[in-house]
Design an enzyme around this catalytic site. Structure first.
Site, short mmCIF file in Angstrom:
data_model
loop_
_atom_site.label_atom_id
_atom_site.label_comp_id
_atom_site.label_asym_id
_atom_site.label_seq_id
_atom_site.Cartn_x
_atom_site.Cartn_y
_atom_site.Cartn_z
N ARG A 178 -2.09 -2.68 -10.84
CA ARG A 178 -1.93 -1.58 -9.71
C ARG A 178 -2.66 0.34 -10.97
O ARG A 178 -2.37 -0.34 -12.08
CB ARG A 178 -1.08 -1.21 -8.93
CG ARG A 178 -2.08 -0.62 -8.06
CD ARG A 178 -1.02 0.16 -6.74
NE ARG A 178 -0.04 1.88 -7.37
CZ ARG A 178 0.79 1.76 -6.43
NH1 ARG A 178 1.54 1.03 -5.14
NH2 ARG A 178 1.19 3.40 -7.38
N HIS A 206 -0.96 1.25 3.57
CA HIS A 206 -1.09 0.28 3.22
C HIS A 206 -0.21 -0.71 3.26
O HIS A 206 1.48 0.00 3.25
CB HIS A 206 -1.95 -0.08 2.30
CG HIS A 206 -1.30 0.24 0.88
ND1 HIS A 206 -1.23 1.41 0.18
CD2 HIS A 206 -0.55 -0.22 -0.13
CE1 HIS A 206 -0.84 2.33 -0.51
NE2 HIS A 206 -0.16 0.71 -1.22
N HIS A 208 3.00 2.88 3.72
CA HIS A 208 2.75 3.75 3.18
C HIS A 208 1.66 4.07 2.69
O HIS A 208 0.71 3.77 2.50
CB HIS A 208 3.99 3.74 1.72
CG HIS A 208 2.83 2.80 1.03
ND1 HIS A 208 3.20 1.52 1.13
CD2 HIS A 208 2.91 3.01 -0.67
CE1 HIS A 208 2.76 0.71 0.31
NE2 HIS A 208 2.24 1.86 -0.80
C1 SIN Z 1 0.91 -1.40 -3.65
O1 SIN Z 1 1.82 -0.88 -1.79
O2 SIN Z 1 0.19 -0.95 -4.32
C2 SIN Z 1 1.13 -2.67 -3.48
C3 SIN Z 1 0.55 -3.56 -2.54
C4 SIN Z 1 -0.02 -4.64 -2.39
O3 SIN Z 1 0.78 -5.80 -3.44
O4 SIN Z 1 -0.22 -5.87 -1.85
#
Ligand code: SIN
Length: 309
Positions: A300, A285, A130
């Site tokens: 995040r 990602h 996404h």
């Molecule tokens: C996310 O999609 O923001 C998380 C990515 C992760 O935990 O590696």
């Protein structure tokens, strides 16, 4: 708890600096491109200290050029992460407010840790490919993920270069999708995730109202570099507008498969205190997942972007 696994088709990429590329010498820190279809390491920057305008400009330029910056060894507080993120734009607060860091609503806790029977963070964030918040009218410009606690194995994050995906898309497919719009919705796979993980609470009517479906261009133009990128994902894109259901489904499946071909991917293996800053206008990602008994705690922040065009 479930463990997300990377698709078998995804090859492991090296994260060592490319031998043919020399690090930038100017300034107090180095920017070293990775031997991958995207990404650069930033060595020697300390974001616990104020960033000069010149240093900020170098980071900004590198972010546009490489799409992912792996900023090593950041001993920063949540407030310092927020302050650095804000240099790029206003921050977005995630709809799952259950997983905000107490005292810092701008920080989404991404974690598989359960304390006193309660998850401390969103454990299955990134389970499908996404681009963050593509389900909002103004999706995210970029996200910053800070490694607070890493598992001894697993927990990698994969990034796919959507400029390359567009550039290498067969001409017939380019013609089929250029100029079209697609629907994105946060709820596209929510029920599916709810069934297999403890991290997806029932949404309140207020939360549902915050994530109404939106239309986005299938191919967007990066507002700062002018480069075109595919802008659909398996997590949030449900249909291409104006096409019969079966045609739309078949086209989306082809676009998804093409986007995440190994030649477009960098696989990030986390090191302690990494701060990874990616461009959601250029990339998809995926979180590869880790064994459920190993703790992973990440913070995040998410920067608001423009209305895609
Ligand atoms: C996310 O999609 O923001 C998380 C990515 C992760 O935990 O590696």
């Amino acid at each position: 708890m479930t463990t997300a696994t990377a698709p078998a088709s995804v090859s492991r990429q090296h994260s060592a600096p490319h031998p043919a590329v020399h690090a930038c010498d100017a300034g107090r820190f180095e920017i070293r491109p990775l031997a991958a279809p995207l990404g650069a390491e930033v060595i020697g920057l300390d974001l616990s200290q104020p960033l000069t305008q010149a240093d900020f400009a170098r980071i900004h330029r590198a972010h546009l050029d490489h799409h992912v910056l792996v900023i090593r060894d950041q001993r920063i507080t949540p407030s310092q992460q927020i302050a650095f993120s804000r240099r790029f734009g206003p921050l977005q607060v995630h709809v799952l407010h259950q997983f905000q860091l107490p005292g810092h609503p701008e920080v989404l806790v991404v974690s598989n840790v359960v304390e006193n029977g309660k998850p401390i963070g969103l454990g299955d964030a990134g389970h499908f490919w996404h681009s963050d918040l593509s389900y909002k009218e103004r999706p995210s410009l970029g996200s910053l993920l800070h490694a607070r606690e890493l598992p001894a194995e697993g927990g990698d994050t994969l990034f796919a270069n959507m400029h390359l995906a567009w550039d290498t898309l067969p001409a017939a497919l380019q013609r089929a999708v250029d100029g079209r719009q697609a629907e994105h919705t946060y709820l596209a796979r929510y029920a599916e995730l709810q069934q297999r993980s403890p991290w997806r609470p029932d949404l309140t009517p207020e939360q549902v109202a915050q994530v109404r479906p939106v239309l986005q261009p299938v191919v967007r133009t990066h507002p700062e570099t002018g480069r075109k990128a595919l802008f659909v994902s398996e997590h949030f894109t449900t249909r291409i507008v104006g096409l019969p259901e079966d045609e739309s489904r078949a086209l989306l499946d082809q676009l998804f498969a093409h986007s995440v071909r190994p030649a477009h991917i960098y696989r990030h293996r986390w090191q302690p205190h990494d701060l990874v800053f990616w461009d959601n206008r250029s990339l998809l990602h995926l979180a590869a997942g880790c064994p459920p008994h190993l703790r992973r705690v990440m913070y995040r922040t998410t920067i608001e972007g423009d209305v895609p065009r």
